[in-house]
Design an enzyme around this catalytic site. Structure first.
Site: not given
Ligand code: PLP
Ligand code: SF4
Length: 336
Positions: A74-75, A78, A87, A91, A94, A96, A255, A299
């Site tokens: 996305r960036y 990174r 996990c 949570c 979560c 995801r 989110d 972000k």
């Molecule tokens: C949050 C995130 C990152 C890391 O972002 P930082 O601001 O550097 O911590 C990288 N890729 C994705 C897709 C993210 O959601």
């Molecule tokens: S937030 Fe989601 S991915 Fe992260 S530790 Fe909790 S359950 Fe696992």
């Protein structure tokens, strides 16, 4: 130990994703109250079934930014690698949750080789976030072998291991695992601790093992209603983290993941909380408050705005976090 009522019992058996799962260590930290912030994070609530039409299964639009399976780009500099869906504990907040669950297997050698090959052709990528799920649910050898595949192609990569394991199952951080991770070079660990009671003595021992190997540790907390939506709790969380040598890195506004509405704090209230926190703690103890825009918007830092505006030529009115106002004369404006 969780004192489940009938409805909770039903949701534990056949509730929405992620499945119910908790660790012995987490249970040992419970205070026996129904509204225990630690209980709220793991026991499914009937409110998870109330899905708002604005909520999304993939709130960060990660699937649209995926050049390869398990890779999120996305960036520019990174990427995220989804190492597994499993996990140690799930949570309820979560984001995801579309993926997390024991049924989502960990990354194969072949998948990792494909990602390494892609990284070899994308030198603009400097950091790789090993995430999930929790990568530390994988066996040591399984994880290390995959890290080495990345290292072989790109020795310069900075790796970030995103794991809740030191908090939810601290015994997983054995001395031999810490040593092996320490040998991988340029590795940061990012944990998730949302409430000061999660920083148990066992967790501090686990973190020390990583720190002794030269691995820096950051914390990403999620702002959660009923868990940490209170400035005293946030202050105490920051203080226990800093005392353990962990830098509070992010505090995330919830989110818009499906079924997590009951955890979200209204943004105006959240910003007021963060503003108050900034007035109480040092820069070291202050996390970046941020939110991920839906559909992969990225972000967004939500720090309060301390610059009130320009008054006349080169005079800027500002406000400090503890409420003082003052003027900053900006000499460079005059020179223009
Ligand atoms: C949050 C995130 C990152 C890391 O972002 P930082 O601001 O550097 O911590 C990288 N890729 C994705 C897709 C993210 O959601
Ligand atoms: S937030 Fe989601 S991915 Fe992260 S530790 Fe909790 S359950 Fe696992």
């Amino acid at each position: 130990m969780l004192n489940l009522n009938n409805e909770e019992r039903r949701l534990v058996k056949e509730g929405p994703r992620p499945p119910f799962k908790v660790t012995r260590h987490w249970l040992s930290l419970l205070n026996g109250q129904k509204d225990d912030p630690l209980r709220l994070q793991v026991v499914p609530s009937p409110m998870e079934l109330l899905v708002d039409e604005k909520e999304l299964t993939d709130p960060l639009g990660e699937d649209q930014h995926s050049p390869l399976p398990r890779l999120v780009h996305r960036y520019q500099d990174r990427v995220v690698v989804v190492m597994t869906g499993a996990c140690a504990l799930y949570c309820r907040h979560c984001f995801r949750r579309r993926l997390t669950g024991d049924d989502f297997r960990s990354i194969s050698l072949n998948e990792m080789q494909n990602i390494a090959h892609w990284l070899g052709e994308h030198n603009e990528v400097k950091e790789v976030l090993l995430s999930g799920g929790d990568p530390l649910t994988m066996q040591d050898e399984e994880l290390l072998e995959r890290m080495d595949i990345l290292r072989a192609v790109r020795p310069d990569l900075i790796l970030r291991l995103a794991t809740r394991m030191p908090v939810v199952n601290p015994d997983r951080i054995t001395k031999s695992l810490a040593r092996a991770l320490g040998k991988r070079g340029s590795l940061w660990t990012v944990i998730q601790c949302n409430h000061p009671r999660e920083m148990s003595s066992q967790t501090i021992t686990a973190l020390n093992r990583l720190q002794k190997q030269g691995i820096p540790i950051l914390n990403q907390a999620v702002l959660l209603r009923g868990v940490n939506d209170d400035v005293t709790v946030l202050e105490s969380l920051s203080r226990v983290l800093v005392a353990a040598g962990v830098k509070p890195y992010y505090l995330f506004q919830g989110d818009v993941a499906q079924g997590t509405g009951h955890f979200r704090v209204p943004l105006a209230q959240a910003r007021a909380l963060v503003n108050e926190l900034r007035g109480r703690v040092s820069g070291l103890a202050m996390p970046n408050f941020a939110v991920d825009l839906p559909a992969g918007g990225g972000k967004v830092p939500l720090a309060p705005d301390y610059v009130l505006g320009e008054e006349g030529e080169g005079l800027w009115r500002m406000r400090s976090p503890d409420g003082q106002e003052g003027l900053y004369p900006d000499p460079s404006t005059k020179e223009k």
